[in-house]
Design a protein around this motif. Structure first.
Motif, short mmCIF file in Angstrom:
data_model
loop_
_atom_site.label_atom_id
_atom_site.label_comp_id
_atom_site.label_asym_id
_atom_site.label_seq_id
_atom_site.Cartn_x
_atom_site.Cartn_y
_atom_site.Cartn_z
N VAL A 179 4.44 -4.69 7.09
CA VAL A 179 4.20 -3.75 5.99
C VAL A 179 2.71 -3.47 5.88
O VAL A 179 1.88 -4.22 6.40
N LYS A 180 2.39 -2.40 5.16
CA LYS A 180 0.99 -2.02 4.97
C LYS A 180 0.48 -2.52 3.63
O LYS A 180 1.13 -2.35 2.60
N VAL A 181 -0.69 -3.15 3.67
CA VAL A 181 -1.36 -3.64 2.47
C VAL A 181 -2.84 -3.28 2.58
O VAL A 181 -3.32 -2.88 3.64
N HIS A 182 -3.56 -3.43 1.48
CA HIS A 182 -5.00 -3.22 1.52
C HIS A 182 -5.68 -4.49 2.03
O HIS A 182 -5.36 -5.60 1.59
N ALA A 183 -6.59 -4.32 2.95
CA ALA A 183 -7.25 -5.45 3.58
C ALA A 183 -8.05 -6.26 2.56
O ALA A 183 -8.51 -5.72 1.54
N ALA B 218 0.82 -1.21 0.00
CA ALA B 218 0.00 0.00 0.00
C ALA B 218 0.86 1.26 0.00
O ALA B 218 0.41 2.32 -0.44
N ASP B 219 2.10 1.17 0.48
CA ASP B 219 3.01 2.31 0.55
C ASP B 219 4.38 1.92 0.00
O ASP B 219 4.73 0.73 0.00
N ASP B 220 5.15 2.92 -0.41
CA ASP B 220 6.54 2.66 -0.76
C ASP B 220 7.29 2.12 0.45
O ASP B 220 7.03 2.54 1.59
N ALA B 221 8.25 1.22 0.20
CA ALA B 221 9.13 0.73 1.26
C ALA B 221 10.51 1.32 1.05
O ALA B 221 11.08 1.20 -0.03
N ARG C 112 8.02 -0.35 -4.59
CA ARG C 112 7.02 0.70 -4.78
C ARG C 112 5.63 0.24 -4.33
O ARG C 112 5.31 -0.95 -4.36
N ALA C 113 4.81 1.22 -3.96
CA ALA C 113 3.40 0.92 -3.68
C ALA C 113 2.78 0.30 -4.91
O ALA C 113 3.00 0.76 -6.03
N GLY C 114 2.03 -0.76 -4.72
CA GLY C 114 1.40 -1.47 -5.83
C GLY C 114 2.20 -2.66 -6.31
O GLY C 114 1.66 -3.53 -6.99
N GLU C 115 3.50 -2.70 -5.99
CA GLU C 115 4.32 -3.85 -6.39
C GLU C 115 3.95 -5.06 -5.56
O GLU C 115 3.82 -4.97 -4.33
N VAL C 116 3.77 -6.20 -6.22
CA VAL C 116 3.39 -7.42 -5.52
C VAL C 116 4.62 -8.04 -4.87
O VAL C 116 5.66 -8.24 -5.51
N VAL C 117 4.51 -8.35 -3.60
CA VAL C 117 5.63 -8.91 -2.84
C VAL C 117 5.80 -10.38 -3.19
O VAL C 117 4.87 -11.18 -3.04
N ALA C 118 6.98 -10.74 -3.67
CA ALA C 118 7.32 -12.14 -3.87
C ALA C 118 7.94 -12.67 -2.57
O ALA C 118 8.31 -11.89 -1.69
N PRO C 119 8.05 -14.00 -2.41
CA PRO C 119 8.71 -14.52 -1.20
C PRO C 119 10.09 -13.92 -0.98
O PRO C 119 10.45 -13.55 0.14
N ALA C 120 10.89 -13.79 -2.07
CA ALA C 120 12.19 -13.17 -1.93
C ALA C 120 12.06 -11.70 -1.54
O ALA C 120 12.90 -11.15 -0.80
N GLY C 121 10.98 -11.06 -2.01
CA GLY C 121 10.74 -9.67 -1.66
C GLY C 121 10.47 -9.48 -0.18
O GLY C 121 10.79 -8.43 0.39
N ALA C 122 9.89 -10.50 0.46
CA ALA C 122 9.69 -10.42 1.90
C ALA C 122 11.03 -10.32 2.61
O ALA C 122 11.20 -9.58 3.59
N GLY C 123 12.03 -11.06 2.10
CA GLY C 123 13.37 -10.97 2.65
C GLY C 123 14.00 -9.62 2.40
O GLY C 123 14.68 -9.05 3.27
#
Length: 420
Positions: A180-184, A38-41, A159-170
């Motif tokens: 992190v913030k996401v849309h419910a 939902a927001d930039d990281a 970036r906001a809107g980018e889908v988190v991959a498992p590697a992205g969680a790392g």
């Protein structure tokens, strides 16, 4: 007078125009995989915060090994060791080296790492107070991962809107994010309409059928990213339907019914929406799924799907799934479409756009994609949908397709954004 039907693209645009992204919630970073941010990281530190070794070996000054060869090896004194979490505090001088492990900080004075397997230990155990021999030069930066190679402090890592991959969680964890913030997940209320319906656990009497649509639609809503809630089966009774629909509207972000969306005597739900809210369309140029109602009731979007299982499925795929994905913040809401070669002829006499259940496979010899329709397109059958991996899309207008013709198929077995 010809029946006036809305184009699917126009209907999709209307549905999406009424969908708002849900509220923002904070979740553990590992649970965000598969969801858009939902927001930039932003990184709070350099990633990595220090230059580190890419492998187990010895940290060296490349100048010390400039003349090293098999005939004239260079011997260095081991003055310490570095492991991940164990920092060598000194600086490497001329004729010195430090035993180093993967991921450990490269000591001061060193500008290369020589992998352990090509270093000869002359005495000791290879750690402090040992002597080791090198038979080849080392390049500056060899086997060294630079500080801030991933990102600098203050850089946007996702970036906001980018889908988190498992590697992205790392990656997010490396940037300092435990959550992190996401849309419910939107709450999607599901209601089945029809006096003839009984629960799946019941044995239907003559004239009754088990309610299969609610299970299918709940599963589809969950797969799309929603939090589905089943409000039950409503008989063909105006008051009972109104009570159930009103409760769903109050408790949910989006309400979907199946059954009753036709010109029949018991289409009470469309009448309810027309009376108390706004009907934005109620017919689409599509088969299966022509009779679809969409509108607003109590300020909430409402979608009325056909009671025919396959028609309800196609209607959900074309309208509800993109809507749910928009509510969750996904940028891509359309299933991937690819071209395939028909294995048989297909005749179409109606003007509506067809979405026929089909299976696409790759010919093992030629590599060509081949598509075959299910033997029956009966809208009451779910088995053909279970075994299909695509919908054969045949655009508006009569046509006579032959085996070997190239057609478009919608890949319902693949997530949106898949590159084919």
């Amino acid at each position: 007078m010809a029946e006036e039907l809305m184009r699917l693209e126009d209907a999709q645009a209307i549905v999406l125009s009424q969908m708002q992204m849900t509220e923002v919630v904070e979740i553990p970073v590992w649970q965000a995989a598969g969801l858009p941010l939902a927001d930039d990281a932003v990184a709070d530190i350099d990633i990595s915060p220090f230059a580190n070794s890419a492998m187990d070996g010895y940290a060296v000054r490349s100048a010390d090994l400039a003349q090293a060869s098999g005939e004239a090896p260079v011997t260095l004194d081991v003055i310490g060791h570095e492991a991940a979490g164990h920092v060598f505090r000194g600086t490497i001088g001329a004729g010195e080296t430090v035993r180093i492990m993967t991921g450990a900080p490269v000591p001061g004075g060193a500008d290369a790492v020589v992998k352990y397997e090509i270093v000869d230990v002359l005495d000791g155990d290879g750690n402090e107070d040992s002597h080791v021999s090198f038979s080849a030069p080392a390049k500056v930066g060899e086997n060294v991962r630079s500080a801030a190679e991933e990102a600098h402090a203050g850089d946007v890592v996702m970036r906001a809107g980018e889908v988190v991959a498992p590697a992205g969680a790392g990656l997010l964890a490396s940037a300092g994010y435990a959550s992190v913030k996401v849309h419910a997940a939107p709450r999607v209320g599901i209601i089945s309409l029809g006096t003839e319906l009984v629960a799946p656990s019941e044995l239907p009497a003559r004239g009754q059928i088990r309610d299969s649509n609610s299970s299918a639609l709940m599963a589809e809503a969950l797969d799309a990213g929603a939090d589905p809630v089943f409000f039950g089966i409503a008989p063909d009774d105006e008051q009972a339907i109104a009570e159930l629909v009103h409760r769903a509207v109050q408790e949910c972000d989006f309400v979907i019914t199946s059954g009753g969306a036709s010109a029949g005597d018991y289409d009470y739900v469309t009448a309810l929406v027309r009376r108390e809210g706004e009907v934005l369309f109620d017919r689409i140029s599509m088969r299966p799924g022509k009779a679809i109602t969409f509108g607003l009731l109590g300020g909430k979007p409402y979608l009325g799907l056909s009671g025919n299982p396959a028609a309800a499925y196609v209607g959900f795929e074309m309208l509800a799934r993109p809507a749910i994905r928009k509510m969750r913040g996904f940028a891509e809401g359309v299933r991937p479409v690819q071209q395939a070669t028909l294995t048989h002829g297909v005749k179409k006499r109606q003007h509506r756009r067809f979405f026929d259940r089909a299976t696409v496979l790759r010919d093992p010899e030629t590599g060509e994609l081949l598509v075959t329709e299910a033997k029956t397109q009966n809208s009451a059958l779910l088995g053909t949908m279970q075994r299909a991996n695509c919908l054969l899309r045949i655009d508006e207008g009569p046509c006579d397709l032959a085996a070997g013709d190239v057609v478009d198929v919608v890949r319902v077995d693949l997530p949106e954004g898949t590159v084919l």
